[in-house]
Design a protein around this motif. Structure first.
Motif, PDB file in Angstrom:
ATOM      1  N   LYS A  61      17.896 -52.715  26.917  1.00 59.07           N
ATOM      2  CA  LYS A  61      16.903 -53.617  27.515  1.00 59.07           C
ATOM      3  C   LYS A  61      16.395 -53.046  28.834  1.00 59.07           C
ATOM      4  N   THR A  62      17.305 -52.552  29.658  1.00 60.29           N
ATOM      5  CA  THR A  62      16.920 -51.963  30.941  1.00 60.29           C
ATOM      6  C   THR A  62      16.011 -50.759  30.724  1.00 60.29           C
ATOM      7  N   LYS A  63      16.374 -49.913  29.762  1.00 56.07           N
ATOM      8  CA  LYS A  63      15.563 -48.724  29.479  1.00 56.07           C
ATOM      9  C   LYS A  63      14.177 -49.107  28.960  1.00 56.07           C
ATOM     10  N   ILE A  64      14.105 -50.064  28.064  1.00 52.95           N
ATOM     11  CA  ILE A  64      12.815 -50.505  27.524  1.00 52.95           C
ATOM     12  C   ILE A  64      11.939 -51.047  28.644  1.00 52.95           C
ATOM     13  N   GLN A  65      12.504 -51.866  29.515  1.00 52.04           N
ATOM     14  CA  GLN A  65      11.753 -52.431  30.632  1.00 52.04           C
ATOM     15  C   GLN A  65      11.271 -51.349  31.587  1.00 52.04           C
ATOM     16  N   ALA A  66      12.001 -50.250  31.678  1.00 49.56           N
ATOM     17  CA  ALA A  66      11.621 -49.136  32.556  1.00 49.56           C
ATOM     18  C   ALA A  66      10.620 -48.191  31.887  1.00 49.56           C
ATOM     19  N   ARG A  94      18.981 -51.510  19.275  1.00 52.37           N
ATOM     20  CA  ARG A  94      17.571 -51.467  19.683  1.00 52.37           C
ATOM     21  C   ARG A  94      16.861 -52.747  19.243  1.00 52.37           C
ATOM     22  N   TRP A  95      17.166 -53.199  18.023  1.00 49.84           N
ATOM     23  CA  TRP A  95      16.578 -54.437  17.521  1.00 49.84           C
ATOM     24  C   TRP A  95      16.947 -55.616  18.417  1.00 49.84           C
ATOM     25  N   ALA A  96      18.229 -55.732  18.755  1.00 47.54           N
ATOM     26  CA  ALA A  96      18.692 -56.834  19.599  1.00 47.54           C
ATOM     27  C   ALA A  96      18.020 -56.784  20.965  1.00 47.54           C
ATOM     28  N   ALA A  97      17.889 -55.587  21.531  1.00 47.27           N
ATOM     29  CA  ALA A  97      17.245 -55.455  22.844  1.00 47.27           C
ATOM     30  C   ALA A  97      15.792 -55.910  22.787  1.00 47.27           C
ATOM     31  N   HIS A  98      15.065 -55.464  21.778  1.00 45.86           N
ATOM     32  CA  HIS A  98      13.652 -55.868  21.640  1.00 45.86           C
ATOM     33  C   HIS A  98      13.537 -57.367  21.376  1.00 45.86           C
ATOM     34  N   THR A  99      14.443 -57.913  20.564  1.00 45.14           N
ATOM     35  CA  THR A  99      14.427 -59.351  20.285  1.00 45.14           C
ATOM     36  C   THR A  99      14.637 -60.147  21.556  1.00 45.14           C
ATOM     37  N   GLU A 100      15.647 -59.776  22.341  1.00 47.83           N
ATOM     38  CA  GLU A 100      15.956 -60.501  23.571  1.00 47.83           C
ATOM     39  C   GLU A 100      14.846 -60.373  24.612  1.00 47.83           C
ATOM     40  N   LEU A 101      14.102 -59.275  24.565  1.00 49.28           N
ATOM     41  CA  LEU A 101      12.986 -59.095  25.495  1.00 49.28           C
ATOM     42  C   LEU A 101      11.711 -59.777  25.001  1.00 49.28           C
ATOM     43  N   SER A 103       9.841 -58.793  22.439  1.00 42.19           N
ATOM     44  CA  SER A 103       8.853 -57.801  21.993  1.00 42.19           C
ATOM     45  C   SER A 103       8.179 -58.273  20.709  1.00 42.19           C
ATOM     46  N   GLU A 104       6.873 -58.062  20.621  1.00 37.90           N
ATOM     47  CA  GLU A 104       6.157 -58.396  19.387  1.00 37.90           C
ATOM     48  C   GLU A 104       6.248 -57.276  18.364  1.00 37.90           C
ATOM     49  N   THR A 105       6.376 -56.036  18.851  1.00 36.36           N
ATOM     50  CA  THR A 105       6.481 -54.883  17.962  1.00 36.36           C
ATOM     51  C   THR A 105       7.681 -54.043  18.367  1.00 36.36           C
ATOM     52  N   ILE A 106       8.056 -53.137  17.454  1.00 30.09           N
ATOM     53  CA  ILE A 106       9.157 -52.212  17.726  1.00 30.09           C
ATOM     54  C   ILE A 106       8.752 -50.837  17.192  1.00 30.09           C
ATOM     55  N   PRO A 107       9.018 -49.764  17.951  1.00 30.00           N
ATOM     56  CA  PRO A 107       8.726 -48.426  17.439  1.00 30.00           C
ATOM     57  C   PRO A 107       9.584 -48.145  16.206  1.00 30.00           C
ATOM     58  N   ALA A 108       8.926 -47.687  15.142  1.00 29.64           N
ATOM     59  CA  ALA A 108       9.646 -47.466  13.888  1.00 29.64           C
ATOM     60  C   ALA A 108       9.028 -46.326  13.096  1.00 29.64           C
ATOM     61  N   LYS A 109       9.885 -45.675  12.323  1.00 26.62           N
ATOM     62  CA  LYS A 109       9.441 -44.708  11.326  1.00 26.62           C
ATOM     63  C   LYS A 109       9.482 -45.431   9.991  1.00 26.62           C
ATOM     64  N   LEU A 110       8.364 -45.440   9.282  1.00 27.26           N
ATOM     65  CA  LEU A 110       8.305 -46.098   7.981  1.00 27.26           C
ATOM     66  C   LEU A 110       8.672 -45.103   6.894  1.00 27.26           C
ATOM     67  N   ILE A 111       9.596 -45.512   6.048  1.00 25.71           N
ATOM     68  CA  ILE A 111      10.052 -44.687   4.944  1.00 25.71           C
ATOM     69  C   ILE A 111       9.679 -45.409   3.664  1.00 25.71           C
ATOM     70  N   ARG A 112       8.723 -44.866   2.936  1.00 26.97           N
ATOM     71  CA  ARG A 112       8.291 -45.506   1.690  1.00 26.97           C
ATOM     72  C   ARG A 112       9.393 -45.350   0.644  1.00 26.97           C
ATOM     73  N   VAL A 113       9.866 -46.473   0.111  1.00 28.19           N
ATOM     74  CA  VAL A 113      10.921 -46.460  -0.898  1.00 28.19           C
ATOM     75  C   VAL A 113      10.507 -47.331  -2.078  1.00 28.19           C
ATOM     76  N   SER A 114      11.207 -47.167  -3.182  1.00 29.72           N
ATOM     77  CA  SER A 114      10.943 -47.964  -4.373  1.00 29.72           C
ATOM     78  C   SER A 114      11.755 -49.263  -4.326  1.00 29.72           C
ATOM     79  N   PRO A 115      11.349 -50.265  -5.091  1.00 29.18           N
ATOM     80  CA  PRO A 115      12.165 -51.472  -5.198  1.00 29.18           C
ATOM     81  C   PRO A 115      13.583 -51.156  -5.674  1.00 29.18           C
ATOM     82  N   ALA A 116      13.723 -50.139  -6.545  1.00 29.24           N
ATOM     83  CA  ALA A 116      15.045 -49.770  -7.047  1.00 29.24           C
ATOM     84  C   ALA A 116      15.961 -49.326  -5.907  1.00 29.24           C
TER      85      ALA A 116
END
Length: 133
Positions: A61-66, A94-101, A103-116
Motif C-alpha cells: 500500500k505504501t509503495k502504491i501510494q508513492a 497486491r490485490w489486497a493492497a489495491h482493494t484497501e486503497l 483502486s478502480e483498476t489493477i495492473p495486470a497481464k492478461l493470459i488468454r486461456v480456454s474454459p477447459a
C-alpha cells in the motif's frame, strides 16, 4: 493494444524476463510478449480464498501510494459468446493492497486461456464445467 473488453493498455511495466525486482518472471507468461493493462478490479473473479501477511499488504500500500510500479498480477482471460471472464489466482498481497486503497483498476497481464483450463483449476466450481473447450 489490448483487445479485452474490460481493459485498456497501461503505461510502464517490465518487458524483461524479470519482475522488476530482479526475480524471475512467471513461468506461465513470456514477460517480453505480454502487455500490462489497467484491468477494472470489479470484473476480476478471485475464486480461491487468500491468506495474507498484514505487513506485506501494508508495505505494498505504501509503495502504491508513492507511485512505485509493482509487478502486475496475472489474470486468466476467457472469451465466450456471452462475454469475457477474468480470473486471478495469485497476487493476493497486491490485490489486497489495491482493494484497501480503493483502486478502480489493477495492473495486470492478461493470459488468454480456454474454459477447459479454468475447469482444471476450479473443477465443479467452474462456470464452464459443462464446456470442453
Amino acid at each position: 493494444m489490448c483487445d479485452a473488453p474490460a481493459c485498456k493498455a497501461a503505461g510502464g511495466g517490465s518487458s524483461s524476463g524479470t519482475d522488476g525486482d530482479g526475480l524471475p518472471a512467471s513461468i506461465f507468461v513470456d514477460a517480453g510478449n505480454v502487455e500490462v493493462h489497467d484491468v477494472p478490479m470489479r470484473v476480476i473473479t478471485r475464486p480461491l480464498q487468500s491468506s495474507v501477511d498484514r505487513a506485506k499488504v501494508d508495505d505494498f500500500k505504501t509503495k502504491i501510494q508513492a507511485g512505485v510500479q509493482l509487478t502486475p498480477i496475472e489474470v486468466a482471460w476467457v472469451e465466450r459468446p456471452e462475454g469475457s471472464y477474468y480470473f486471478s489466482f495469485g497476487g493476493c498481497h497486491r490485490w489486497a493492497a489495491h482493494t484497501e486503497l480503493g483502486s478502480e483498476t489493477i495492473p495486470a497481464k492478461l493470459i488468454r486461456v480456454s474454459p477447459a483450463t479454468i475447469n482444471t483449476y476450479l473443477g465443479s466450481s467452474s462456470p464452464f464445467r459443462h464446456t470442453a473447450t
